[in-house]
Design a protein around this motif. Structure first.
Motif, PDB file in Angstrom:
ATOM      1  N   MET A  67     -79.652 -74.031  -8.526  1.00 44.05           N
ATOM      2  CA  MET A  67     -80.713 -74.994  -8.325  1.00 44.05           C
ATOM      3  C   MET A  67     -81.593 -74.560  -7.171  1.00 44.05           C
ATOM      4  SD  MET A  67     -78.954 -78.633  -8.731  1.00 44.05           S
ATOM      5  CE  MET A  67     -77.660 -78.864  -9.912  1.00 44.05           C
ATOM      6  N   ASN A  68     -82.851 -74.856  -7.293  1.00 44.64           N
ATOM      7  CA  ASN A  68     -83.785 -74.458  -6.255  1.00 44.64           C
ATOM      8  C   ASN A  68     -84.092 -75.656  -5.371  1.00 44.64           C
ATOM      9  OD1 ASN A  68     -85.720 -73.241  -4.692  1.00 44.64           O
ATOM     10  ND2 ASN A  68     -86.502 -72.036  -6.390  1.00 44.64           N
ATOM     11  N   HIS A  69     -83.226 -75.851  -4.369  1.00 49.28           N
ATOM     12  CA  HIS A  69     -83.400 -76.982  -3.466  1.00 49.28           C
ATOM     13  C   HIS A  69     -84.460 -76.709  -2.408  1.00 49.28           C
ATOM     14  CE1 HIS A  69     -80.108 -79.061  -5.272  1.00 49.28           C
ATOM     15  NE2 HIS A  69     -79.316 -78.039  -5.060  1.00 49.28           N
ATOM     16  N   SER A  70     -84.824 -75.435  -2.215  1.00 44.62           N
ATOM     17  CA  SER A  70     -85.813 -75.143  -1.182  1.00 44.62           C
ATOM     18  C   SER A  70     -87.159 -75.767  -1.526  1.00 44.62           C
ATOM     19  CB  SER A  70     -85.948 -73.640  -0.979  1.00 44.62           C
ATOM     20  OG  SER A  70     -86.389 -73.009  -2.170  1.00 44.62           O
ATOM     21  N   ILE A  71     -87.527 -75.775  -2.797  1.00 42.57           N
ATOM     22  CA  ILE A  71     -88.796 -76.386  -3.199  1.00 42.57           C
ATOM     23  C   ILE A  71     -88.741 -77.884  -2.966  1.00 42.57           C
ATOM     24  CG2 ILE A  71     -90.292 -76.891  -5.179  1.00 42.57           C
ATOM     25  CD1 ILE A  71     -89.579 -74.056  -6.210  1.00 42.57           C
ATOM     26  N   ALA A 117     -95.487 -71.319  -3.924  1.00 41.23           N
ATOM     27  CA  ALA A 117     -95.437 -70.640  -2.629  1.00 41.23           C
ATOM     28  C   ALA A 117     -96.794 -70.700  -1.933  1.00 41.23           C
ATOM     29  CB  ALA A 117     -94.990 -69.186  -2.812  1.00 41.23           C
ATOM     30  N   ALA A 118     -97.868 -70.568  -2.695  1.00 35.63           N
ATOM     31  CA  ALA A 118     -99.209 -70.632  -2.107  1.00 35.63           C
ATOM     32  C   ALA A 118     -99.476 -72.022  -1.536  1.00 35.63           C
ATOM     33  CB  ALA A 118    -100.256 -70.280  -3.158  1.00 35.63           C
ATOM     34  N   ASP A 172     -93.796 -67.184   1.842  1.00 33.94           N
ATOM     35  CA  ASP A 172     -93.650 -65.970   1.059  1.00 33.94           C
ATOM     36  C   ASP A 172     -92.978 -66.305  -0.269  1.00 33.94           C
ATOM     37  OD1 ASP A 172     -93.612 -63.299   0.318  1.00 33.94           O
ATOM     38  OD2 ASP A 172     -91.729 -62.893   1.374  1.00 33.94           O
ATOM     39  N   PHE A 173     -93.483 -65.726  -1.331  1.00 38.78           N
ATOM     40  CA  PHE A 173     -92.958 -65.956  -2.676  1.00 38.78           C
ATOM     41  C   PHE A 173     -91.455 -65.709  -2.769  1.00 38.78           C
ATOM     42  CE2 PHE A 173     -91.891 -63.380  -6.478  1.00 38.78           C
ATOM     43  CZ  PHE A 173     -91.828 -64.402  -7.412  1.00 38.78           C
ATOM     44  N   SER A 174     -90.970 -64.712  -2.072  1.00 43.43           N
ATOM     45  CA  SER A 174     -89.550 -64.348  -2.163  1.00 43.43           C
ATOM     46  C   SER A 174     -88.626 -65.446  -1.633  1.00 43.43           C
ATOM     47  CB  SER A 174     -89.279 -63.045  -1.419  1.00 43.43           C
ATOM     48  OG  SER A 174     -89.555 -63.221  -0.040  1.00 43.43           O
TER      49      SER A 174
END
Length: 159
Positions: free
Chosen positions: A1-5, A48-49, A54-56
């Motif tokens: 899961m992408n919790h950073s977003i 990311a923008a 950074d995209f990574s």
């Protein structure tokens, strides 16, 4: 899961719709990504923008069983999962109240001598109650604390 977003979105106080609008995406896309679905490179670059990162940093890290899990990350992941379950329960409860209210009116207008709506209230109410028990976990009789106590009792010493 992408919790950073989800974490960055919440830190800014944005709704999923606000992030979607800023990134030129649909709210459903944001919901899917936050729920753990994979995202295209273009989608991640758009997000990311918006966050000016950074995209990574948004790319999911490869799962490695030998890598220890940071307790803070695990705690955050658990908190995000709990909030999703809580939101699901609140949506379920709101639907229950709305639909039952309509059905009570329909029942009382069409056949007040036969209260068939009680079966719906009871049946769906049982489902709502089980959903509440799953989310709030008030009954911990056989939960991890009980299990640990039983193991320690059997061993005659603390774990």
């Amino acid at each position: 899961m992408n919790h950073s977003i989800q974490k960055m979105r919440l830190q800014r106080g944005w709704s999923q719709q606000q992030l979607a609008d800023a990134a030129g995406l649909s709210a459903r896309t944001i919901q899917r990504i936050e729920a753990g679905a994979s995202a295209s490179t273009e989608t991640l670059k758009s997000i990311a923008a918006v966050f000016e990162v950074d995209f990574s940093t948004l790319e999911p890290e490869p799962a490695m069983s030998a890598t220890p899990i940071d307790p803070r990350q695990r705690e955050e992941a658990d908190a995000f999962a709990h909030v999703r379950r809580l939101r699901g329960f609140y949506a379920h409860a709101a639907k229950y109240v709305l639909v039952i209210s309509i059905l009570v009116v329909v029942n009382l207008v069409t056949r007040p001598q036969h209260l068939w709506v009680l079966w719906v209230i009871g049946g769906w109410g049982i489902g709502l109650l089980s959903h509440a028990l799953a989310v709030f976990r008030p009954v911990r009789w056989f939960g991890p604390e009980w299990e640990r106590a039983q193991v320690e009792k059997r061993l005659g010493r603390p774990l």
